[in-house]
Structures are given as structure tokens and as C-alpha cells.
Design an enzyme around this catalytic site. Structure first.
Site, PDB file in Angstrom:
ATOM      1  N   ARG A 121       8.185  74.300  62.383  1.00 55.22           N
ATOM      2  CA  ARG A 121       7.461  72.983  62.840  1.00 55.22           C
ATOM      3  C   ARG A 121       8.529  72.037  62.230  1.00 55.22           C
ATOM      4  NH1 ARG A 121       1.842  73.233  59.691  1.00 55.22           N
ATOM      5  NH2 ARG A 121       1.520  71.309  60.775  1.00 55.22           N
ATOM      6  N   ASP A 315      -7.679  68.163  63.494  1.00 58.54           N
ATOM      7  CA  ASP A 315      -7.590  69.328  63.068  1.00 58.54           C
ATOM      8  C   ASP A 315      -8.823  70.164  63.807  1.00 58.54           C
ATOM      9  OD1 ASP A 315      -5.250  68.899  61.870  1.00 58.54           O
ATOM     10  OD2 ASP A 315      -6.227  68.775  59.910  1.00 58.54           O
TER      11      ASP A 315
HETATM   12  C1  S3P Z   1      -2.645  66.448  57.087  1.00 62.51           C
HETATM   13  C2  S3P Z   1      -2.354  65.618  58.094  1.00 62.51           C
HETATM   14  C3  S3P Z   1      -2.401  66.101  59.335  1.00 62.51           C
HETATM   15  C4  S3P Z   1      -3.370  67.277  59.605  1.00 62.51           C
HETATM   16  C5  S3P Z   1      -3.101  68.322  58.512  1.00 62.51           C
HETATM   17  C6  S3P Z   1      -3.100  67.638  57.078  1.00 62.51           C
HETATM   18  C7  S3P Z   1      -2.593  65.656  55.812  1.00 62.51           C
HETATM   19  O1  S3P Z   1      -1.191  66.173  59.856  1.00 62.51           O
HETATM   20  O2  S3P Z   1      -3.166  67.711  60.847  1.00 62.51           O
HETATM   21  O3  S3P Z   1      -3.813  69.427  58.581  1.00 62.51           O
HETATM   22  O4  S3P Z   1      -3.169  66.429  54.712  1.00 62.51           O
HETATM   23  O5  S3P Z   1      -1.862  64.862  55.439  1.00 62.51           O
HETATM   24  P1  S3P Z   1       0.032  65.188  60.518  1.00 62.51           P
HETATM   25  O6  S3P Z   1       0.243  64.335  59.588  1.00 62.51           O
HETATM   26  O7  S3P Z   1       0.981  66.121  60.888  1.00 62.51           O
HETATM   27  O8  S3P Z   1      -0.814  64.467  61.543  1.00 62.51           O
END
Ligand code: S3P
Length: 433
Positions: A121, A315
Site C-alpha cells: 500500500r 469503506d
Molecule cells: C481511516 C481512513 C480511511 C479509511 C480507513 C480508515 C482512518 O483511509 O478508508 O479504513 O481511520 O483514518 P484513507 O485515509 O486512506 O482514506
């Protein structure tokens, strides 16, 4: 582990979902940076949040678990200890990205890695701002992929940073680093993403203000330990909400769910599709809105899901894709290219697994087009992604026979009790090893 799901049982009754994963990570991280004790109730028992706790322990934080509550003895803003081994974030992008923010303000060396999915990632998005703030960082593949070596600094530089993507993890990493900066850190977001870090820091007494889409944080101001009650995770509730909407004759009450407006896109989209969802007894827990959700089965119609809504349902696309298969007409999902760099490439995984269930689905570079119709029972797989596994289990509830979901142990990442909660509501779900 496999899940075997058969349709035709309506869902009835009430349930609770695990503590919010995003808020649990933040409560542990911010509590560790505070002075004194932080007590957390309903901390997520999912594997991702356990990784955050293990990494914090490796950094010298004392954490006790007593009668379902968690006590964290904070080390202050920069009192962590150099770990003597690798920090392992497992499958958790939030652990890795937010921890890098915390480590930017620690004057020592650490290496953070993760499982094969996390090691694929993109991390350049956090490395770039944190290097600007003074961290020395080296990572695999031209400084973009884990494992990541970081040497933090006592003198974090305050920055003004315009977020190139609406990512709560990037925003949060900068803010946690900014807690140790001499002066004001400013983060400018073009599209709002979940704001749990902002709320958590304010609740702990940090000097953080928000005006429009500009967040300002004064660094080097100590914060105090707090008492925290974590709301239920709306992203886990989403699977139950969709199941109750999709299975005819169902009525389910989901109690104590976090309804932070940056996360409630799932309610808005299901309502747009025609679902009946009542938000009851709204209240607030440590700066986060909470409510009970009453969901009844309804006939759905296809909709368009795109920006500015997308960050609020990020999500929930796997479960919304399943809901779309039962809707009349077409559902078009756009502006969702970020889903390609989640726990798996969720657009590709959804297209592949839903096709096995005879769904007409077209994969676009930034989304999906899904045509509603009868789901065929099939043998499908999770691609090692917890949200795929649970979305496919819900699909099994409206298919025409027994659906088998392979590689389903990953539900432990966020919702270990998912099969039991669904069974208690009346669903026919069996776990086999
Ligand atoms: C999250 C932010 C989101 C989300 C992840 C949890 C977080 O990701 O998809 O499941 O807890 O800050 P991104 O910040 O990469 O968009």
C-alpha cells in the site's frame, strides 16, 4: 475459515457492533501522547486496533486491560522509547500511517512493517509531508512502500500542507506530528474526510481549531489523559443495515452507533436508494455523536454514488455494491479510484466475485456500474479483505441457494463477532474451518 450462508431467514431484534476502529486507534495514540492515565471503554477488539496497542507497547507505553476497559499510561508528547525490534502494523494502514506521525516527533530510530497486503500500500502520501516536517525516512521502492525506517526529531517543523487527496490517515499523521512542532501546523483539505483525530485532540485539550476546511494546531502544548467511551462502528453496522434492508420482512435496531457526519454516507446512500432508516435517541460521547439505528427491509432503486459523497462512504462501497445488486436499475459508482489501494483492489475484487454470483457489473478505472438482478449462490472468496468477506456474506442472504465465502478469517480485522451477531438476528450463517 469459510462462511456458509443460506437465504430466506428474516432478520429481527437488536444488536450492538464493535467499538469504532478509527476512533479506537486515535484514542490509544492520543492517550499515549497525553500526561497521566486515559481510560477507554468499548475499545475495538479487532486485529487492527490490537496492532496499534502492540506497537505502542513496543514504544514503552504501559497498557492494562481490566474488565473490558483499557488503561493507558501516557508518556507525554515525546517521551516514547526507541523500540528494540521491528514495529509490525499487520494489516492496518491506519496503524502504520498514524504511527509515522507520532514517530516524527520522537528523537530515535524505528522500522515499521506490515503483512503482505500492507507492504503493497502507498506510503509516499504520508512520507512526503512528514519529511517536510523534519523526519528522516527511508522506504522500499523509491521511498513509497513499507518497510519504512524513520528517525524522528525533537524539532518538528510546523508546515502548511494542502492535502492532495481527501485522506484522514494523511491528515492525522500530519496532526500527530504537529503536536510536537514548535508553532502552528496548518492542514488544508479540499474535500473533508473523517474528522475523528480533530475531535479526539480537541477532547484531550489540544489547541486545535477548524474553520471551513482549514485545520490549525499549535504544537508543544501538553494534553491530559481522559475518559473515553468508543461509539459502535458505523462501518461494521453497515453490513447489518444492508442485510436488514435487503432481506424481506426484516426489522433490526442497532444500538450505540457513531453517527459522525463524515461517516454517515451509508445512511444517506441507502436512504437515496429507498431504504427506511430511523436515527433515534441522538446523544454525544466524548465529542462524537451517537444514536440507535432502526432499519427495516425495503425495495431499493439504483443510484449514482460519486464526489463529494465518496469520502463519506469510502469503506462502505463493498456493501453498497451488494445492495446495488438487489436494486431496480443501475447503480453507478465513480470517483472511487482510492479503493484500488485498500486492503485489496476492492473494485477488481468486487467485479470478480459479484460476477461469480451472476451480477452484470462493469469495472471502470474509478468505479463500478452494477445492474440489479437475482443473485446466484456461488463459491466466492474474500481476497483477504475483511469488508469483502462480510459484504459477500450479506450477498449470500439474498442469493438463490448456499453461498460459500472462502478465506473469511480476515473478518477478525474489524468485526470478529460478525457471524454470531448475524446468527443472533436470525441469519443462517455457519463458520467452518
Ligand atoms: C481511516 C481512513 C480511511 C479509511 C480507513 C480508515 C482512518 O483511509 O478508508 O479504513 O481511520 O483514518 P484513507 O485515509 O486512506 O482514506
Amino acid at each position: 475459515m469459510i462462511l456458509c450462508v443460506t437465504p430466506d431467514k428474516k432478520l429481527n431484534g437488536s444488536c450492538c457492533v464493535p467499538g469504532d476502529k478509527s476512533i479506537s486507534h486515535r484514542a490509544a495514540l492520543v492517550g499515549s501522547m497525553a500526561e497521566g492515565k486515559t481510560v477507554i471503554h468499548n475499545f475495538s477488539r479487532g486485529a487492527d486496533c490490537c496492532r496499534t496497542l502492540q506497537c505502542l507497547e513496543a514504544l514503552g507505553v504501559e497498557i492494562q486491560q481490566e474488565n473490558g476497559k483499557l488503561c493507558i499510561l501516557g508518556r507525554g508528547l515525546n517521551g516514547f522509547c526507541e523500540p528494540d525490534d521491528l514495529l509490525d502494523a499487520g494489516n492496518s494502514g491506519t496503524t502504520m500511517r498514524l504511527l509515522l506521525g507520532l514517530l516524527t516527533g520522537q528523537d530515535f530510530f524505528s522500522i515499521i512493517t506490515g503483512d503482505p497486503s500492507l507492504r503493497r500500500r502507498p506510503m509516499g502520501r504520508v512520507i512526503d509531508p512528514l519529511v517536510k516536517m523534519g523526519a528522516e525516512i527511508r522506504a522500499r521502492c523509491d521511498n513509497t512502500l513499507p518497510p519504512i525506517c524513520i528517525r524522528g526529531t525533537k524539532d518538528v517543523h510546523p508546515v502548511e500542507y494542502i492535502l492532495p487527496i481527501p485522506s484522514a490517515q494523511v491528515k492525522s499523521a500530519i496532526l500527530l506530528a504537529g503536536m510536537n512542532a514548535k508553532g502552528q501546523t496548518t492542514v488544508i483539505q479540499q474535500l473533508p474526510s473523517r474528522d475523528h483525530t480533530e475531535r479526539m485532540l480537541q477532547y484531550f485539550g489540544a489547541a486545535l481549531t477548524i474553520k471551513d476546511n482549514i485545520i490549525c494546531l499549535q504544537g508543544k502544548r501538553p494534553i491530559e489523559g481522559q475518559l473515553i467511551q468508543i461509539p459502535g462502528d458505523i462501518s461494521s453496522a453497515a453490513f447489518i443495515m444492508a442485510a436488514a434492508v435487503l432481506v424481506p420482512g426484516s426489522q433490526v435496531l442497532i444500538k450505540d452507533v457513531g453517527i459522525n457526519p463524515t461517516r454517515t454516507g451509508i445512511i444517506d446512500v441507502l436512504r437515496m436508494m429507498g431504504a427506511e432508516i430511523d436515527v433515534l435517541d441522538q446523544r454525544s460521547w466524548n465529542g462524537e455523536p451517537v444514536a440507535d439505528l432502526m432499519v427495516r427491509s425495503s425495495q431499493l432503486k439504483g443510484v449514482e454514488i460519486k464526489n463529494p459523497l465518496l469520502p463519506r462512504v469510502l469503506d462502505e462501497i463493498p456493501i453498497l455494491a451488494v445492495a446495488a445488486t438487489a436494486a431496480e436499475g443501475e447503480t453507478v459508482i465513480s470517483d472511487a479510484a482510492e479503493l484500488r489501494v485498500k486492503e485489496t483492489d476492492r473494485l477488481k475484487a468486487l467485479a470478480s466475485e459479484l460476477r461469480k454470483m451472476s451480477v452484470e457489473v462493469k469495472e471502470k478505472s474509478d468505479g463500478l456500474i452494477i445492474k440489479g438482478g437475482q443473485l446466484r449462490a456461488a463459491r466466492v472468496k474474500s481476497w483477504g479483505d475483511h469488508r469483502m468477506a462480510m459484504a459477500l456474506a450479506v450477498a449470500g442472504l439474498i442469493a438463490d441457494g448456499e453461498t460459500i465465502i472462502e478465506d473469511a478469517a480476515c473478518i477478525d480485522i474489524s468485526f470478529p463477532d460478525f457471524p454470531d451477531v448475524m446468527k443472533a438476528l436470525g441469519a443462517s450463517i455457519r463458520v467452518e474451518s
